[in-house]
Design a protein around this motif. Structure first.
Motif, PDB file in Angstrom:
ATOM      1  N   GLY A 152      30.939  40.395  36.266  1.00  0.00           N
ATOM      2  CA  GLY A 152      31.982  41.476  36.003  1.00  0.00           C
ATOM      3  C   GLY A 152      31.698  41.729  34.361  1.00  0.00           C
TER       4      GLY A 152
ATOM      5  N   TRP B 221      30.859  40.392  46.327  1.00  0.00           N
ATOM      6  CA  TRP B 221      31.059  40.833  44.689  1.00  0.00           C
ATOM      7  C   TRP B 221      30.046  41.870  44.543  1.00  0.00           C
ATOM      8  CZ3 TRP B 221      34.513  41.086  40.985  1.00  0.00           C
ATOM      9  CH2 TRP B 221      34.085  41.331  39.660  1.00  0.00           C
TER      10      TRP B 221
ATOM     11  N   VAL C 278      40.996  40.963  37.229  1.00  0.00           N
ATOM     12  CA  VAL C 278      40.511  41.016  38.656  1.00  0.00           C
ATOM     13  C   VAL C 278      41.354  40.125  39.392  1.00  0.00           C
ATOM     14  CG1 VAL C 278      38.570  40.458  40.112  1.00  0.00           C
ATOM     15  CG2 VAL C 278      38.154  41.147  37.831  1.00  0.00           C
TER      16      VAL C 278
ATOM     17  N   ARG D  62      37.216  43.191  32.476  1.00  0.00           N
ATOM     18  CA  ARG D  62      37.563  42.312  33.977  1.00  0.00           C
ATOM     19  C   ARG D  62      36.416  41.444  34.072  1.00  0.00           C
ATOM     20  NH1 ARG D  62      36.732  45.797  37.588  1.00  0.00           N
ATOM     21  NH2 ARG D  62      38.450  45.144  39.015  1.00  0.00           N
TER      22      ARG D  62
END
Length: 199
Positions: free
Chosen positions: A48, A23, A178, A62
């Motif tokens: 996010g 990520w 996402v 998101r």
């Protein structure tokens, strides 16, 4: 650590999970829930965009939030009662309610919104108790601590929820905007990589 925001995270006495190094987006501290006795019972970490709480926003956020619940037996709550033993259903309930709280329908009037939220929370708890129902939850494999792990997955009107097990803990995830496919979880060793809330 930021002394005004992070002391509760420093006091967590169980492994906490977040999205792994794949990520590349922003990371932020979520919440810490404690019992009446002051023992931490649940932690959330965000990834996010900070949830907008406006599902009708033309550019909704998101994000993915990871919930960690430690494996614990039935125990005294500290106020004369008892806390039930934790289970995957515990993580599923926290994640389901979290999705609702972060993505409620802004366009509904205040009174109707309260009724809607109360009803949907009841549904979230009901679904959490039926994790073995294949019509409600589908299997989805994620990497947890480098190992392929099957979690239970369901889509909701405003996002999705995942729940499963990790070493020494139960994990729940919820997100919007996402894809859950391809996500991975890893134990968080340093909360300093997570920004202060809304920071």
């Amino acid at each position: 650590m930021n002394e005004a925001v992070r002391p509760q995270f420093a006091a967590v006495d169980f492994p906490v999970y977040g999205l792994d190094e794949m990520w590349r987006g922003r990371r932020w501290l979520g919440s810490v829930c404690s019992s009446a006795a002051g023992r931490v019972e649940c932690v959330t970490l965000g990834h996010g965009d900070w949830p907008s709480r406006r599902p009708d926003d033309p550019s909704p956020g998101r994000f993915v939030t990871v919930v960690t619940v430690p494996r614990r037996p039935r125990r005294h709550s500290g106020d004369g009662g008892f806390l039930d033993a934790t289970s995957p259903a515990t993580a599923a309930a926290v994640a389901g309610v979290g999705l609702l709280e972060d993505c409620w329908p802004w366009h509904i009037g205040r009174e109707l919104r309260n009724d809607w939220l109360r009803q949907q929370i009841e549904v979230a708890y009901h679904l959490a108790e039926r994790l073995d129902d294949e019509e409600l939850w589908r299997p989805l494999s994620l990497t947890v601590q480098g190992k392929a792990t099957v979690l239970r997955y369901r889509e909701a009107e405003y996002g999705w929820v995942l729940v499963g097990e990790a070493p020494d803990a139960y994990v729940g995830l919820y997100g919007r905007g996402v894809s859950p496919h391809g996500l991975g979880l890893a134990q968080v060793k340093d909360f300093d990589e997570y920004a202060d809330p809304a920071g």
